[in-house]
Structure formats: structure tokens, C-alpha cells
Motif scaffolding. Sequence first.
Motif: not given
Lengths: 373, 260
Positions: B122-123, B125-127, B129-130, B134-137
Motif C-alpha cells: 500500500d505504501v 502504491s502511494l509513493k 501514485a505521488l 499509479e497502476g504501474f506497480e
Amino acid sequence: MLTLEPNIAVGRIAADGALSITLSGAWTLRSGFPSAGPIAREIATSRPRSLVFDVRDLGAWDSALVTFLRHLDALCESHQVAMRRDALPVGVQRLLALAEAVPEKPGVRRTSVHTPWIARLGTTAGSVSAVAFVGEVASATWRLTRRSARFRIGDLAVVVQECGVQALPIVTLISILVGMILAFVGAVQLTRFGAQIYVADLVAIAVVREMGCIMTGIIMAGRTGSGFAAQLGTMKVTQEIDALTTLGLPSIEFLVLPRIVALCLMMPILCVYADVLGIVGGAGVGVSMLDLTLVQYVRETVAAITLTSFATGIAKSVFFGALIAIAGCLRGMQCGKSSASVGEAATSAVVTGIVLIIAADGLFAVLLNVLGI
Amino acid sequence: MADPRAHIVVHALTLAYGDRVVLTDLDFSVKRGQVFIVMGPSGCGKSTVLRNLIGLDEPAKGDVFYGDVNFTRAAAGEREAILRRVGVLYQSGALWSSMTLAENVGFPLEEYTDLTRDEIRDVASLKLALVGLEGFEDYYPAEISGGMQKRAGLARAIALDPEALLLDEPSAGLDPVSSRLLDDLILQLRDSLGATIVVVTHELASIFTIGDDSVFLDAETRTAIAGGSPKELLAHSTDARVRRFLTRGAEGDPGGRADG
């Protein structure tokens, strides 16, 4: 207050339908963060219209709090609850806004798709490109015999040095040891019949026909085949191969051919060298442990080796050399674009090389038997 | 050191590779929460300064302070503690190619926090997204473009919520629009994380957009010849070399129109 554990308290729903959430304690990555479970349950049961936050007792915070709030935000969205952020620290509001600034592109997220194994068989392991590669190498070799293939002689010389002279120490060590091991194994059995003189025959025939070329092949697959794959793989990663292609220089001719030629030239020489040292190793055991004289051992060895078995070993070694070079170059050219794939290419080159050597040796054994050689 | 707002202080630093001296007597201090630019022409030792700030190279002389702590003289354990609060973006991104983006960002979290695997995800993903990923995990570094790799590198640099962020040529190799977006991102990260940011660059557009303070390194005299806000430098500097650099050679020509 600052050292307190992160905590959530779910309040009551106000008259305007706002559910109050009190966040307190330190919300840091170090301390971890609580689950949003209680809030999710409260939202599901009492269906508030909005969420408001009370952060008066909130201590230190970092990404842990922002991650938690993003979770909550997704939760609110799915239940159509408005999340009112105005009471949150300004920094948190900014980070949340920044995280939402670039919305996720639809279709970008990866989902795992199951493909049946039979469908994967055709696409994995580069089976199609392997066939194409062998074809290209064959046609390049044909051009080489017609003298229309091009590569730089300097390249060939460097590869010859790499897979010739520089391989001698390891070939020396392995060959002597294999010769000694064969002599030991034979000696244990043959002395029971008083036939220890035949240790020389055993070592000579085994080394010259099989072990010399197989051990050299395996050594070369391990040190040179993997080296080829790593070199070509790195060239692929750094776009050196693209640079050749755009200049109209076929990479098969400039990079692959010299390597195949060099290994095919060096393998028989290394094989003869390995044969001799294998016999030396066997003689060492025979003379020192079996009461044989050196002259006896040498005469027996010379009598045992026929030109046919010697030539068989040499012929096989040339063939093995081609297989190792093709396997190494193939895996190098199939390499992906990252540094991890260079490692995979090198590993795969060794595995492919050794499998091909053993399989080809089996084929030779059957073939020579059928032909009566 | 004297100034309580100083976060990173470089004191009388001399940098050398073997016998070859790259920079001598370097003095500057980076204030907390500012974007500090290390600029200068190619080959003046900008990246070397950065490498010395994080201990990848050792200075020949002088000291680097983080707050009150002398980083250069610190013991290994103390250094590690300082570096854990520093995020670094390397010139080529330097993402670990065998890991997905989420794993790249999550790896420092895995090593230095007690978060569970889901929380780390989750963290991460947040980073991502920042930095707008987002979505490229689950993509590998080789599968995304150079600009995206840079941004993913930035996401990894901010994984542990660092107090200081060191960026080595963040906009090198990016198109003007991407490089502008990255500049905006750097400013937003400064404002929201409150981090001190040191940027090594020679991109003029970036220098004027994001720089609060700066130091100008000169290749010939091998030391800092100017410092301060880049915009101020452009307006008021009288040094020909600085003017030539900041105006892309339009002013401060050594042959004629010197000291514009």
C-alpha cells in the motif's frame, strides 16, 4: 502525546449525517498503522453521509497516515460517502492531492491471465527464435564458405585467445583428475583378477573416446558458453547490437560467426591436450599404486588406442564446440533489456550447452554402433 | 553548526580521485526545506560532490555535516542512521531490474520497517501514485520509458519519507514537458514532505524554476565561484563565467562583451 500508538476512535453520527473519526497518536511507518476495519463496518451499518476527522491529538505522521487515508478514501468512494479532508494537516491534504493528480490510466494495471500449458509451449523458451537463429547461423556459415561473409579477424583472434590459451589451466586440472579417478575405479575391480595392467587400456579408451571431449565440452560450456551469452546479452542491453544492425552489419556474421569458428578451431586442440593429460593422470595412479612400470603402462596405452577411437573423440569435440558456441550466442541474442536478463542468459547458455553435449554424445554412441565404428 | 536552519553543511571540502584534484575548498550550506542547486559546466565535479555527500566517495580533506553531526568523521553505524533519512535519485534511475516497481519502492520499507507485506504494498502504491505512476506497480523497469524510470527512482528515493532528498541530474534525458513535470513534482514534494532537496543539474530551465539557493562550481579554478538564488545570480552576478553559463553563452563572452 508524540510517542503514543496510532489509534482510531469512531464517534457518533451527527445530525447532518457526518461520522466523526478521531485520529490520535503517532502515525509513522516505524510503528505501523491500524486497520480501517472498524470504520468500514461503521460505514456499512450506519451509512453516514460524510466522514469528518478530529486530529487534535494526532502526533507525528508520515506516509503511514497518507496510506491509511487513501484506503479510507477508496472505501468512501465505493459507499458514496464524502470524505471531508479540511480538518486534516495541510501536508496530508497536499500529499493526497498529489497522489490523485495523475489518475490511473485505464487498462494499465496488470492482471494475471492464465494460459494453458500447450499454448505457452509455443511461445516460451524462444523456441521459434531458436529455430530461426540456427537457420541464420547456417546460412551465414554457408556464406563464410563462399567467402562472402564478413567479420573482423581481430575479433576472431580475441575469441580464440579467450577460449584457447586461457582455458588451459582449468582443462589441465580437470583432465588429470578425471584420468586419476578412472584409474582408481578400474584398479579396484581389475586387481581382484590380477589384471591391473588393463587399467591402462581402460583409461586410454575411456579418455580418448569419451571423457576427453565431454569434459572439455562441459568446461567450455561453463566458462566460454556463458561468457558468450553474457557478452552478447550486455551488447543487446547497451544497444551495441542495434548499432551494428543500423549500420547494415549483420550481427550474426560479426558477432556469432567468429565465436563459432573460434570454438570449433580450439575445441579439438583442447581435446587432444585433455586426452594426453587424462592418460598422464591415469599413469600416475597406475605407476604409483599398481606396481606397473612407466614403460609397461605406456606400451599398453599405445596398443589400446586406435586411430578410429582417437579420431572419434576429435570429431565429437568439433561438433560439441559448435553446439556450445551456438547455445551461448543464441541465449545472448535472446537476452532481454535488463541487467537481470543477462544473468539469466548466461545461466541458460550453460544449461542448454551441457544438455546439447550429452544428448549429442548419446546420438554419436548409437550412430557409431550402428555404423560399426 | 552556527545556523540552526542549516541541514547539510559542507566545510572546506577538497575532492580528489587519487592524485587528480577535482574541487578544492568547497564551502556551502543547505537550509532545511529548500531546493538547493549544485550547478556548473560539464566536468566540474557536480556529481562528485553528491557522491561525497552520501559517502560513496571519501573527501580528500574537509567535512560534511548533517545538522550537528559530522558525517565524514562518523562511525559506520552513525553514517547508516544518517543515510536512512536521506533519499537518493541516481542519474539513470538505478532501479533494480529484477524487481517490479512496487518491489523496488517496497524494498527499503521491507528492510527498515516492521510493516506487513500488504502494508508495504500500500505504501509503495502511494509513493508511485505521488510520482504519477499509479497502476504501474507490477511493471519491471525495462518495460517502462526513461522518464517513468526516473519518476519510479524518485518514488524509491522517497520511500522512507527522507528528510533530505539528493537528485543527480533528474531531468537529464527527458523531453522538455516531462522535465517540467518532474520539476513541478520536486517542488510539490518539497512543500508536502517538507524535505530538503539537493539537485545536481545543468538544465537552466530547471535551475530557475526550482532553485531556492545554489552553488556554482567552476572547472578551471576547481572551486565554488558563486552562490545564492539562481534568479538573483542571473540578475546581479558580475562574474563572466557565471553569466555565460546562466545565459547559455549569450553574455559574459571572455573575448568581448564581458561582465554583462
